[in-house]
Design a protein around this motif. Structure first.
Motif, short mmCIF file in Angstrom:
data_model
loop_
_atom_site.label_atom_id
_atom_site.label_comp_id
_atom_site.label_asym_id
_atom_site.label_seq_id
_atom_site.Cartn_x
_atom_site.Cartn_y
_atom_site.Cartn_z
N ASN A 120 0.81 -1.23 0.00
CA ASN A 120 0.00 0.00 0.00
C ASN A 120 0.84 1.28 0.00
N GLU A 121 2.05 1.20 -0.56
CA GLU A 121 2.93 2.36 -0.61
C GLU A 121 3.40 2.60 -2.04
N LEU A 144 2.83 6.44 1.81
CA LEU A 144 1.46 6.09 1.46
C LEU A 144 0.97 7.07 0.39
N PRO A 145 0.15 6.62 -0.55
CA PRO A 145 -0.33 7.53 -1.59
C PRO A 145 -0.99 8.79 -1.03
N GLU A 146 -1.72 8.65 0.07
CA GLU A 146 -2.40 9.80 0.63
C GLU A 146 -1.44 10.81 1.25
N GLN A 147 -0.20 10.43 1.45
CA GLN A 147 0.80 11.35 1.98
C GLN A 147 1.47 12.18 0.89
N GLU A 150 1.18 16.25 0.82
CA GLU A 150 2.00 16.91 1.84
C GLU A 150 3.48 16.83 1.51
N TYR A 172 -2.94 3.68 -8.44
CA TYR A 172 -3.77 4.59 -7.65
C TYR A 172 -4.27 5.68 -8.61
N GLU A 174 -6.61 7.82 -8.93
CA GLU A 174 -7.09 9.17 -8.60
C GLU A 174 -5.97 10.09 -8.11
N LEU A 175 -4.77 9.55 -7.93
CA LEU A 175 -3.69 10.31 -7.31
C LEU A 175 -3.22 11.48 -8.17
N LYS A 178 -5.50 14.44 -7.81
CA LYS A 178 -5.38 15.05 -6.49
C LYS A 178 -4.15 15.95 -6.40
#
Length: 235
Positions: A120-121, A144-147, A150, A172, A174-175, A178
């Motif tokens: 998941n990274e 992590l993709p959500e990081q 930032e 991923y 949608e990344l 975003k």
């Protein structure tokens, strides 16, 4: 200048030869076949150029990040060839190769490259064109993709409207949006690194004396910790 480049760090297996201004390539998407393919690819390039290993100035290799096994195969092959030819090695970032490939194909000058790191990274790097070569804007990271927003924030203005490339973005989906990036067309070949895109970096490194003895070549995994399943008797 005469430089051989090889890469096996991802699903792609490739070799490229810069020989007196001409670039020859061998490329194949071949998961789990790198050991069988890479040395025959090198031999084919040398035969095509009418060249021999001991005429090379240096050998470049994809140092990672990427598959643990793939990175080790590439560095092992590069070391064996370099010892045989008595030439130095030049390690090139796999993410930097991805970014350089975008410039070669589309002349994109600001690129964020991401490779699916599993667990998941993603491996992530940000680059901008300077003097014909993709230069890093930040240290590469495994996150992590959500990081990613930032992590990229310090260079947000430099990468705004740039391109997203690599399996990190195809995994991923949608990344890229975003991050305000333009996604690369979802074709396997466009989102993998290829050895020919090491050559601009390798030439500059060789001219600057930034190469090493084969015994000192090191891979880049980015992960500080890897969780291994304990085997019986090895707890």
């Amino acid at each position: 200048m005469k430089i051989l480049a090889i890469d096996t760090a991802t699903e792609a297996c490739s070799a490229a030869l810069l020989w007196n201004g001409a670039v020859l390539t061998r490329e194949q998407v071949a998961p789990q076949a790198h050991t069988r393919l890479i040395l025959p690819m090198v031999n084919e390039l040398l035969v095509q150029a009418g060249a021999s290993l001991n005429e090379l100035d240096a050998i470049a290799f994809g140092r990672g990040p990427g598959s643990f096994t793939g990175v080790r195969i590439g560095i092992g092959a590069a070391q064996g060839l370099a010892y045989g030819a008595d030439v130095p090695l030049i390690g090139i970032s796999t993410l930097q190769m991805l970014a350089q490939g975008m410039y070669r194909r589309l002349h994109t000058e600001n690129v964020v490259a991401a490779i699916d790191a599993r667990m998941n990274e993603i491996y992530l790097g940000a680059f901008m064109m300077q003097d014909g070569r993709m230069q890093p804007l930040l240290d590469e990271a495994v996150i992590l993709p959500e990081q990613a927003p930032e992590w990229l924030n310090p260079v947000a203005t430099k990468i705004a409207g740039g391109s997203a490339v690599g399996t990190g973005f195809t995994s991923y989906t949608e990344l890229a949006a975003k991050l305000g990036l333009i996604p690369t067309e979802n074709q396997v070949e466009l989102n993998l690194p290829w050895a020919q895109d090491m050559l601009p970096q390798a030439v500059a490194a060789f001219e600057a004396g930034e190469y090493c003895d084969p015994s000192l070549a090191t891979p880049v995994y980015l992960r500080d910790k890897v969780t291994w399943k304990k085997l019986p008797g090895r707890e």
